[in-house]
Enzyme design. Structure first.
Site, PDB file in Angstrom:
ATOM      1  N   ASP A  62     108.933  80.016  57.379  1.00  0.00           N
ATOM      2  CA  ASP A  62     109.465  78.746  57.862  1.00  0.00           C
ATOM      3  C   ASP A  62     110.365  78.122  56.805  1.00  0.00           C
ATOM      4  O   ASP A  62     110.318  78.483  55.624  1.00  0.00           O
ATOM      5  CB  ASP A  62     108.325  77.788  58.210  1.00  0.00           C
ATOM      6  CG  ASP A  62     108.701  76.792  59.304  1.00  0.00           C
ATOM      7  OD1 ASP A  62     109.899  76.768  59.688  1.00  0.00           O
ATOM      8  OD2 ASP A  62     107.830  76.049  59.769  1.00  0.00           O
ATOM      9  N   GLY A  63     111.188  77.177  57.248  1.00  0.00           N
ATOM     10  CA  GLY A  63     112.079  76.456  56.361  1.00  0.00           C
ATOM     11  C   GLY A  63     112.063  74.977  56.673  1.00  0.00           C
ATOM     12  O   GLY A  63     111.654  74.559  57.762  1.00  0.00           O
ATOM     13  N   GLU A 103     114.907  78.964  56.707  1.00  0.00           N
ATOM     14  CA  GLU A 103     114.257  79.948  57.580  1.00  0.00           C
ATOM     15  C   GLU A 103     114.669  81.367  57.194  1.00  0.00           C
ATOM     16  O   GLU A 103     113.833  82.286  57.118  1.00  0.00           O
ATOM     17  CB  GLU A 103     114.635  79.680  59.039  1.00  0.00           C
ATOM     18  CG  GLU A 103     114.237  78.314  59.564  1.00  0.00           C
ATOM     19  CD  GLU A 103     112.847  78.297  60.175  1.00  0.00           C
ATOM     20  OE1 GLU A 103     112.192  79.346  60.157  1.00  0.00           O
ATOM     21  OE2 GLU A 103     112.457  77.229  60.675  1.00  0.00           O
ATOM     22  N   ASP A 163     109.317  80.270  64.053  1.00  0.00           N
ATOM     23  CA  ASP A 163     109.589  79.295  65.106  1.00  0.00           C
ATOM     24  C   ASP A 163     111.083  79.066  65.318  1.00  0.00           C
ATOM     25  O   ASP A 163     111.481  78.185  66.075  1.00  0.00           O
ATOM     26  CB  ASP A 163     108.881  77.962  64.838  1.00  0.00           C
ATOM     27  CG  ASP A 163     109.321  77.300  63.539  1.00  0.00           C
ATOM     28  OD1 ASP A 163     110.378  77.686  62.990  1.00  0.00           O
ATOM     29  OD2 ASP A 163     108.614  76.381  63.075  1.00  0.00           O
ATOM     30  N   HIS A 201     105.204  73.178  65.022  1.00  0.00           N
ATOM     31  CA  HIS A 201     104.472  71.910  65.108  1.00  0.00           C
ATOM     32  C   HIS A 201     103.543  71.885  66.327  1.00  0.00           C
ATOM     33  O   HIS A 201     103.401  70.860  66.992  1.00  0.00           O
ATOM     34  CB  HIS A 201     105.449  70.737  65.158  1.00  0.00           C
ATOM     35  CG  HIS A 201     106.493  70.770  64.100  1.00  0.00           C
ATOM     36  ND1 HIS A 201     106.215  70.535  62.770  1.00  0.00           N
ATOM     37  CD2 HIS A 201     107.823  71.038  64.166  1.00  0.00           C
ATOM     38  CE1 HIS A 201     107.331  70.642  62.065  1.00  0.00           C
ATOM     39  NE2 HIS A 201     108.312  70.949  62.881  1.00  0.00           N
ATOM     40  N   ASP A 220     105.022  75.885  57.106  1.00  0.00           N
ATOM     41  CA  ASP A 220     105.806  74.659  57.232  1.00  0.00           C
ATOM     42  C   ASP A 220     105.406  73.643  56.166  1.00  0.00           C
ATOM     43  O   ASP A 220     106.265  73.006  55.540  1.00  0.00           O
ATOM     44  CB  ASP A 220     105.614  74.070  58.630  1.00  0.00           C
ATOM     45  CG  ASP A 220     106.355  72.763  58.810  1.00  0.00           C
ATOM     46  OD1 ASP A 220     107.596  72.793  58.834  1.00  0.00           O
ATOM     47  OD2 ASP A 220     105.703  71.707  58.933  1.00  0.00           O
TER      48      ASP A 220
END
Length: 357
Positions: free
Chosen positions: A8-9, A43, A67, A121, A131
């Protein structure tokens, strides 16, 4: 054995202080970042570093939970076509984030990997862990503090330490030069390419089992269906928050602002107006995420339609339902938007459009 990791980023302001992270478990994860970057860069860097960190175990298959549909499509669909065109899009424009993409293209050679799309989320344990760590690094750069970079993957020669805030290394991602040359971009998916628009047809693309072997075939772009939100407008509205005497007036002004092509093309401003969990149900029944919508609008902001406001109803202390009719070249449509008060700012959470026959 299959290595299952989330990548994730995070970028505060997007672009702004940025972080990235991949996470397998509490004893196997890594994070880094830059003083200035985008969500997409974070990401991509998370995925790149995951491949690099596991390069000493090339026989192990990677299952990457992500995501960002932008990242998944870049690696599994679009890169071969971009390479054939000299890392340029179909319209001849250069591909964004090309340095990171070229590094990923090299890192995946000979590797077995699978991407699985997960909703961000949404309480997914691994995704939330990645995240949290990416956001922690971005916050550290914003505040001028240090953030742990994680223990890394077992067997590598890079022990865990704090992320430095004044330089770029292998641990923190691409060079400052690589970050600096990227144009401002916003949202997971804002770096849209022509090929990205395959996301916006009536069909739903599944990312539950997108497999790569380093030799992915390139899928030609499918027919692009224009997103229903902010389709073809002609009326000009004031730019900015509020200006009205009530919250309902403010929401009407903000909706009109989002209908303007110059605002839709300004990813920084649109990022302030769309809620992070924004979704849209298009006229075909297709559910669009904020990432998907922003990718489409960046390349095709459309024109401005006429608007007939039907009602603006407060349905709770922090939620307003806006209903209106739009008129454009393709006809009229009935539209509903839900605006929520998020940290003192009205942001669009949901939109739906139904064409009138």
């Amino acid at each position: 054995m299959t290595i299952i990791a989330a990548a994730d980023g995070s970028a505060l302001g997007n672009p702004g202080p940025a972080g990235w992270a991949w996470y397998v478990n509490d004893s196997c994860w890594r994070a880094g970042g830059w003083p200035h970057g985008t969500n997409n860069q974070g990401e991509l860097m998370a995925v790149l570093d995951l491949f690099r960190s596991t390069a000493h175990v090339p026989h192990e298959e990677l299952k990457i939970l992500c995501d960002s549909q932008y990242v998944i499509n870049c690696i599994t669909k679009w890169m071969p076509g971009w390479k054939r065109k000299g890392w340029r899009k179909a319209d001849g424009k250069p591909v964004l984030n090309v340095d990171l993409l070229k590094d990923i293209d090299q890192a995946i050679v000979g590797r077995k990997y699978t991407f699985e799309w997960v909703r961000g989320h949404a309480g997914h344990d691994l995704n939330e862990a990645a995240d949290d760590r990416a956001r922690a690094v971005a916050s550290a750069y914003q505040q001028g503090t240090a953030a742990p970079s994680g223990p890394g993957y077992p067997g590598t020669d890079e022990p865990g330490q704090s992320v430095p805030l004044n330089r770029s290394t292998r641990q923190t991602g691409p060079s400052d030069r690589a970050v600096a040359v990227e144009p401002p971009s916003l949202f997971d998916g804002a770096d849209a390419q022509d090929e990205d628009l395959t996301l916006f047809g009536d069909q739903d693309l599944s990312y539950e089992s997108v497999r790569g072997t380093g030799q992915d075939t390139f899928a030609e772009p499918e027919t692009f269906t224009e997103p229903t939100l902010f389709a073809e407008f002609e009326e000009v509205a004031p730019l900015g928050q509020s200006g009205g005497s009530s919250d309902e007036d403010t929401v009407v002004l903000l909706e009109r602002e989002l209908l303007r092509p110059d605002v839709r093309g300004d990813l920084g401003r649109t990022g302030m107006l769309l809620h992070p969990d924004f979704t849209e149900i298009g006229s075909s029944g297709r559910i669009w995420s904020r990432d998907e919508l922003m990718m489409a609008l960046e390349d095709n902001p459309g024109e401005t339609p006429e608007v007939e406001v039907i009602s603006a109803d407060r349905i709770s202390s922090n939620t307003i339902l806006l209903s209106y009719r739009s008129y454009g070249r393709t006809g009229s449509a009935l539209r509903s938007s839900i605006w929520v008060l998020d940290d003192g700012r009205w942001r669009l959470r949901f939109h739906q459009s139904t064409p009138e026959k």
